[in-house]
Design a protein around this motif. Structure first.
Motif, PDB file in Angstrom:
ATOM      1  N   VAL A   1       0.901  -1.054   0.065  1.00 27.75           N
ATOM      2  CA  VAL A   1      -0.032   0.076   0.118  1.00 27.75           C
ATOM      3  C   VAL A   1       0.929   1.311   0.112  1.00 27.75           C
ATOM      4  N   SER A   2       2.240   1.277   0.584  1.00 26.04           N
ATOM      5  CA  SER A   2       3.013   2.254   0.581  1.00 26.04           C
ATOM      6  C   SER A   2       3.583   2.731  -0.708  1.00 26.04           C
ATOM      7  N   TRP A   3       3.526   1.653  -1.909  1.00 21.59           N
ATOM      8  CA  TRP A   3       4.097   2.018  -3.042  1.00 21.59           C
ATOM      9  C   TRP A   3       3.299   2.041  -4.334  1.00 21.59           C
ATOM     10  N   LEU A   4       2.405   1.092  -4.262  1.00 17.86           N
ATOM     11  CA  LEU A   4       1.449   1.028  -5.363  1.00 17.86           C
ATOM     12  C   LEU A   4       0.677   2.416  -5.243  1.00 17.86           C
ATOM     13  N   GLY A   5       0.297   2.841  -6.628  1.00 17.66           N
ATOM     14  CA  GLY A   5      -0.164   4.122  -6.950  1.00 17.66           C
ATOM     15  C   GLY A   5      -1.659   3.880  -6.291  1.00 17.66           C
ATOM     16  N   GLN A   6      -2.379   5.131  -5.931  1.00 17.04           N
ATOM     17  CA  GLN A   6      -3.777   5.053  -5.430  1.00 17.04           C
ATOM     18  C   GLN A   6      -4.879   4.346  -6.658  1.00 17.04           C
ATOM     19  N   GLU A   7      -4.626   4.620  -7.753  1.00 15.43           N
ATOM     20  CA  GLU A   7      -5.367   4.348  -8.689  1.00 15.43           C
ATOM     21  C   GLU A   7      -5.320   2.718  -8.899  1.00 15.43           C
ATOM     22  N   THR A   8      -3.984   2.427  -9.086  1.00 16.43           N
ATOM     23  CA  THR A   8      -3.739   0.886  -9.157  1.00 16.43           C
ATOM     24  C   THR A   8      -4.350   0.025  -7.936  1.00 16.43           C
ATOM     25  N   MET A   9      -4.166   0.580  -6.518  1.00 13.27           N
ATOM     26  CA  MET A   9      -4.552  -0.160  -5.577  1.00 13.27           C
ATOM     27  C   MET A   9      -5.945  -0.147  -5.605  1.00 13.27           C
TER      28      MET A   9
END
Length: 330
Positions: A169-177
């Motif tokens: 969650v700290s490195w995946l982008g908000q849209e991808t997550m």
């Protein structure tokens, strides 16, 4: 895979170098380890696969290691626990992933990841045959393109998808997550991960959950530490007209030795109960019990219970009352 329906676990395993220390050092301070360092099998998704197998749910681990002593340690640990390693591969030029974990006298921890070979790297590496016999696909640490393909294949085959992104969650982008969470039937998060995913630091848990539900998360499972766990189910009405339901389960009081792997133990307890078609409340309660049992010893896998041990613990221990899930979801 077990007859109750197996769980395919896509993610990482690693070897954890465990250090017990009296306290965590300040900058430039030297702290001496309290005992001899230990190399133990770890990695979040690897722990969950081992926990599921011990609980009789049946598990298959999909991931990689290098051709080294650490890789052999992990392979032997999976085999000892009865994890299906048909799709657990060795990368010829790889180095098995490793982490250094320091645990203080209060059971708190700090983790330093050394990286290494652990994950499927290309979407085409995940093939439909990996889901043979599966009732649930658990996706942990994974490259987003690989996770998306695995989830798509699972949906095509009627396999329930549980997503526990953990540290990603700290490195995946908000849209991808957001896309991966919306593609899942269950999303499992700690309270810290909940706020990181929703970008709501400093706000209430219910507000963070509301952000994720508004963006398409159907069933959100949150571990709340000393407050137990909760499941926010927004799957009942796609139109949004029906309010989400919230189920909570209380924690068990135990002496804390090491919190490493508590979330993994919870996930194994929750998912193993899910494949047995138990109620959400029972899934949460049994997840809490597994987490409580896991934090009584050092190491992420050392105290993961068997099914018989879990049943004995539940007979001998009564959970505390779960604090209410305060406030609405929006």
């Amino acid at each position: 895979m077990a007859s109750v329906g197996g769980v395919v676990c896509l993610g990482a395993c690693a070897v954890d170098l465990i250090l017990s220390v009296p306290h965590f050092p300040a900058p430039d301070e030297m702290v001496f380890a309290l005992e001899e360092p230990r190399n133990l099998p770890g990695g979040s998704t690897g722990n969950i696969a081992a926990g599921l197998a011990r609980l009789g749910a049946g598990s298959r681990f999909v991931g990689k290691v290098g051709p080294d002593a650490n890789g052999r340690l992990l392979s032997q640990a999976f085999e000892a626990d009865g994890v299906d390693v048909s799709y657990f591969s060795t990368e010829a030029c790889g180095r098995t992933a490793q982490a250094i974990i320091a645990v203080d006298a209060a059971g708190s921890r700090v983790i330093y990841s050394l990286g290494g070979t652990a994950l499927l790297e290309r979407p085409e590496e995940f093939v439909p045959e990996m889901l043979d016999g599966a009732a649930v696909l658990y996706v942990g640490e994974a490259f987003p393109q690989v996770a998306a393909r695995a989830m798509e294949i699972a949906r095509e085959h009627g396999v329930t998808v549980a997503f526990g992104p953990g540290g990603t969650v700290s490195w995946l982008g908000q849209e991808t997550m957001g896309r991966l969470m919306a593609a899942s039937d269950f999303v499992l998060l700690s309270r810290r991960e909940l706020h990181a995913a929703a970008h709501t630091d400093g706000r209430r848990d219910c507000e963070a959950a509301g952000e994720l539900v508004a963006n398409g998360v159907r069933r959100l499972v949150v571990t709340r530490g000393e407050q137990g766990s909760a499941c926010i189910d927004a799957s009942g009405d796609a139109s949004g007209a029906q309010c989400p339901t919230v189920v909570t389960a209380g924690p068990f009081a135990v002496d804390v030795v090491d919190t490493t792997g508590a979330g993994d133990a919870f996930a194994a307890g929750f998912i193993s109960s899910l494949v047995r078609s138990m109620s959400v409340g029972d899934c949460l309660l049994r997840g809490n019990a597994c987490a409580a049992m896991a934090i009584r010893r050092v190491g992420a896998r050392e105290a993961l219970p068997t099914q018989a041990e879990l049943e004995r613990f539940l007979m001998a221990n009564v959970p505390a009352q779960a604090p209410p899930w305060a406030g609405g979801l929006t």
